[in-house]
Write a protein that holds these residues in place. Structure first.
Motif, PDB file in Angstrom:
ATOM      1  N   MET A   1     -18.259  16.903   7.729  1.00 60.70           N
ATOM      2  CA  MET A   1     -18.827  16.313   6.515  1.00 60.70           C
ATOM      3  C   MET A   1     -17.914  15.247   5.923  1.00 60.70           C
ATOM      4  SD  MET A   1     -21.542  18.191   6.434  1.00 60.70           S
ATOM      5  CE  MET A   1     -22.253  17.939   4.836  1.00 60.70           C
ATOM      6  N   GLY A   2     -16.768  15.016   6.553  1.00 62.30           N
ATOM      7  CA  GLY A   2     -15.812  14.044   6.052  1.00 62.30           C
ATOM      8  C   GLY A   2     -14.394  14.549   6.234  1.00 62.30           C
ATOM      9  N   TYR A   3     -13.435  13.752   5.804  1.00 56.69           N
ATOM     10  CA  TYR A   3     -12.033  14.127   5.970  1.00 56.69           C
ATOM     11  C   TYR A   3     -11.184  13.475   4.895  1.00 56.69           C
ATOM     12  CZ  TYR A   3     -10.862   9.472   7.622  1.00 56.69           C
ATOM     13  OH  TYR A   3     -10.660   8.123   7.689  1.00 56.69           O
ATOM     14  N   GLU A   4      -9.982  13.981   4.753  1.00 60.31           N
ATOM     15  CA  GLU A   4      -8.936  13.347   3.959  1.00 60.31           C
ATOM     16  C   GLU A   4      -7.680  13.343   4.801  1.00 60.31           C
ATOM     17  OE1 GLU A   4      -8.372  15.442   0.278  1.00 60.31           O
ATOM     18  OE2 GLU A   4     -10.059  14.448  -0.664  1.00 60.31           O
ATOM     19  N   ASP A   5      -6.905  12.266   4.692  1.00 62.34           N
ATOM     20  CA  ASP A   5      -5.587  12.203   5.302  1.00 62.34           C
ATOM     21  C   ASP A   5      -4.646  11.515   4.320  1.00 62.34           C
ATOM     22  OD1 ASP A   5      -6.060   9.442   5.537  1.00 62.34           O
ATOM     23  OD2 ASP A   5      -6.302   9.492   7.704  1.00 62.34           O
ATOM     24  N   VAL A   6      -3.416  11.309   4.718  1.00 61.59           N
ATOM     25  CA  VAL A   6      -2.445  10.723   3.800  1.00 61.59           C
ATOM     26  C   VAL A   6      -2.885   9.326   3.341  1.00 61.59           C
ATOM     27  CG1 VAL A   6      -0.939   9.742   5.599  1.00 61.59           C
ATOM     28  CG2 VAL A   6       0.033  10.396   3.379  1.00 61.59           C
ATOM     29  N   PHE A   7      -3.613   8.603   4.198  1.00 59.32           N
ATOM     30  CA  PHE A   7      -4.032   7.252   3.833  1.00 59.32           C
ATOM     31  C   PHE A   7      -5.192   7.254   2.834  1.00 59.32           C
ATOM     32  CE2 PHE A   7      -1.988   7.094   7.982  1.00 59.32           C
ATOM     33  CZ  PHE A   7      -0.946   6.242   7.686  1.00 59.32           C
ATOM     34  N   THR A   8      -6.120   8.194   2.965  1.00 61.99           N
ATOM     35  CA  THR A   8      -7.189   8.285   1.969  1.00 61.99           C
ATOM     36  C   THR A   8      -6.616   8.762   0.633  1.00 61.99           C
ATOM     37  OG1 THR A   8      -7.865  10.542   2.597  1.00 61.99           O
ATOM     38  CG2 THR A   8      -8.982   8.702   3.718  1.00 61.99           C
ATOM     39  N   LYS A   9      -5.600   9.625   0.688  1.00 61.91           N
ATOM     40  CA  LYS A   9      -4.940  10.075  -0.546  1.00 61.91           C
ATOM     41  C   LYS A   9      -4.268   8.889  -1.255  1.00 61.91           C
ATOM     42  CE  LYS A   9      -5.283  14.546  -0.979  1.00 61.91           C
ATOM     43  NZ  LYS A   9      -6.214  15.092  -1.975  1.00 61.91           N
ATOM     44  N   ILE A  10      -3.593   8.054  -0.483  1.00 63.33           N
ATOM     45  CA  ILE A  10      -2.942   6.872  -1.069  1.00 63.33           C
ATOM     46  C   ILE A  10      -3.986   5.957  -1.694  1.00 63.33           C
ATOM     47  CG2 ILE A  10      -1.686   4.753  -0.515  1.00 63.33           C
ATOM     48  CD1 ILE A  10      -0.120   6.483   1.583  1.00 63.33           C
ATOM     49  N   ASP A  11      -5.096   5.742  -1.006  1.00 61.67           N
ATOM     50  CA  ASP A  11      -6.168   4.899  -1.563  1.00 61.67           C
ATOM     51  C   ASP A  11      -6.704   5.470  -2.874  1.00 61.67           C
ATOM     52  OD1 ASP A  11      -5.943   3.151   0.574  1.00 61.67           O
ATOM     53  OD2 ASP A  11      -7.685   3.965   1.644  1.00 61.67           O
ATOM     54  N   MET A  12      -6.894   6.792  -2.930  1.00 60.37           N
ATOM     55  CA  MET A  12      -7.365   7.431  -4.165  1.00 60.37           C
ATOM     56  C   MET A  12      -6.368   7.222  -5.294  1.00 60.37           C
ATOM     57  SD  MET A  12      -8.848  10.928  -2.399  1.00 60.37           S
ATOM     58  CE  MET A  12      -8.907  11.883  -3.893  1.00 60.37           C
ATOM     59  N   CYS A  13      -5.076   7.348  -4.975  1.00 60.73           N
ATOM     60  CA  CYS A  13      -4.026   7.150  -5.977  1.00 60.73           C
ATOM     61  C   CYS A  13      -4.006   5.715  -6.479  1.00 60.73           C
ATOM     62  CB  CYS A  13      -2.662   7.514  -5.401  1.00 60.73           C
ATOM     63  SG  CYS A  13      -2.403   9.270  -5.117  1.00 60.73           S
ATOM     64  N   ARG A  14      -4.059   4.758  -5.568  1.00 61.10           N
ATOM     65  CA  ARG A  14      -4.038   3.340  -5.973  1.00 61.10           C
ATOM     66  C   ARG A  14      -5.168   3.038  -6.947  1.00 61.10           C
ATOM     67  NH1 ARG A  14      -2.374   1.461  -0.325  1.00 61.10           N
ATOM     68  NH2 ARG A  14      -0.197   0.941  -0.685  1.00 61.10           N
ATOM     69  N   LYS A  15      -6.356   3.451  -6.583  1.00 63.43           N
ATOM     70  CA  LYS A  15      -7.533   3.188  -7.420  1.00 63.43           C
ATOM     71  C   LYS A  15      -7.376   3.848  -8.793  1.00 63.43           C
ATOM     72  CE  LYS A  15     -12.508   3.887  -7.593  1.00 63.43           C
ATOM     73  NZ  LYS A  15     -13.673   4.519  -6.985  1.00 63.43           N
ATOM     74  N   HIS A  16      -6.991   5.118  -8.800  1.00 67.38           N
ATOM     75  CA  HIS A  16      -6.852   5.840 -10.068  1.00 67.38           C
ATOM     76  C   HIS A  16      -5.751   5.250 -10.943  1.00 67.38           C
ATOM     77  CE1 HIS A  16      -6.503   9.016 -12.996  1.00 67.38           C
ATOM     78  NE2 HIS A  16      -5.223   9.137 -12.686  1.00 67.38           N
ATOM     79  N   PHE A  17      -4.573   5.023 -10.373  1.00 66.32           N
ATOM     80  CA  PHE A  17      -3.455   4.509 -11.169  1.00 66.32           C
ATOM     81  C   PHE A  17      -3.761   3.127 -11.741  1.00 66.32           C
ATOM     82  CE2 PHE A  17      -0.501   7.415  -8.532  1.00 66.32           C
ATOM     83  CZ  PHE A  17      -0.657   8.454  -9.442  1.00 66.32           C
ATOM     84  N   ALA A  18      -4.507   2.322 -11.001  1.00 69.94           N
ATOM     85  CA  ALA A  18      -4.930   1.009 -11.527  1.00 69.94           C
ATOM     86  C   ALA A  18      -5.889   1.208 -12.704  1.00 69.94           C
ATOM     87  CB  ALA A  18      -5.593   0.179 -10.437  1.00 69.94           C
ATOM     88  N   GLN A  19      -6.829   2.146 -12.592  1.00 67.06           N
ATOM     89  CA  GLN A  19      -7.817   2.386 -13.648  1.00 67.06           C
ATOM     90  C   GLN A  19      -7.194   2.917 -14.934  1.00 67.06           C
ATOM     91  OE1 GLN A  19     -10.640   5.049 -11.788  1.00 67.06           O
ATOM     92  NE2 GLN A  19     -11.893   3.366 -11.014  1.00 67.06           N
ATOM     93  N   VAL A  20      -6.108   3.702 -14.817  1.00 61.61           N
ATOM     94  CA  VAL A  20      -5.505   4.286 -16.023  1.00 61.61           C
ATOM     95  C   VAL A  20      -4.359   3.455 -16.586  1.00 61.61           C
ATOM     96  CG1 VAL A  20      -6.242   6.634 -15.427  1.00 61.61           C
ATOM     97  CG2 VAL A  20      -3.951   5.841 -14.737  1.00 61.61           C
ATOM     98  N   GLY A  21      -4.154   2.263 -16.027  1.00 64.92           N
ATOM     99  CA  GLY A  21      -3.170   1.348 -16.589  1.00 64.92           C
ATOM    100  C   GLY A  21      -1.758   1.474 -16.039  1.00 64.92           C
TER     101      GLY A  21
END
Length: 175
Positions: A144-164
């Motif tokens: 149904m999908g996966y997560e790896d260290v690279f998807t985690k980094i992408d999630m962090c980048r997006k979130h940290f940019a959104q919260v300033g």
């Protein structure tokens, strides 16, 4: 264990530099942060706090925080996972044990399990080291999908940019 020569003060630190290509250490004084912006949303009422995102060896270490009851995810690991419960409790539907505060959990490679947080738990925080990927499946093993260290980094980048904090805020955790 080797002992210093008798004329050396045991409090004398090592006197040479570390290898020039050695990566810097990571020290996070407040791993459970007071700043809510450091928790990266993963699903409704589910967040993770990155601690180390190792791109050269394909693992990540994080705190997982859940503030709701119910099934979090069904997933399989091709490599070992280590967990330590800091707050609350949880279990896998496939097992009869429960991970409570202070519990250590070893998840062997190849195991598929469904993380469940009981209704009377207000908040669960567990420290996980995930090696390789989390491969999400249905009850019969269909991917149904996966997560790896690279998807985690992408999630962090997006979130940290959104919260300033800026998308580069994640760089301090990458090794």
């Amino acid at each position: 264990m080797p002992v210093d020569s008798p004329d050396t003060d045991p409090m004398t630190p090592y006197q040479y530099p570390n290898p020039p290509d050695a990566l810097p250490e990571i020290v996070i004084p407040q791993a459970i942060p007071a700043d809510e912006r450091l928790w990266v949303p993963q699903a409704e009422n589910v967040w993770f706090r990155p601690l180390c995102l190792n791109v050269s060896q394909g693992y990540w270490m994080n705190l997982l925080r859940v503030r709701k009851s119910g099934v979090l995810s069904r997933h399989r690991h091709p490599q070992a996972v280590h967990g330590f419960v800091l707050k609350g409790r949880w279990r896998y539907l496939e097992h009869d044990w429960e991970a409570t505060e202070g519990s250590y959990v070893f998840e062997p490679p190849g195991e598929t399990h469904t993380l469940y947080v009981p209704p009377d738990v207000e908040e669960m925080i567990t420290y996980f080291q995930v090696n390789g990927i989390m491969y999400y499946t249905d009850p019969w093993g269909k991917g149904m999908g996966y997560e790896d260290v690279f998807t985690k980094i992408d999630m962090c980048r997006k979130h940290f940019a959104q919260v300033g904090l800026g998308e580069d805020y994640v760089r301090q955790f990458i090794r």
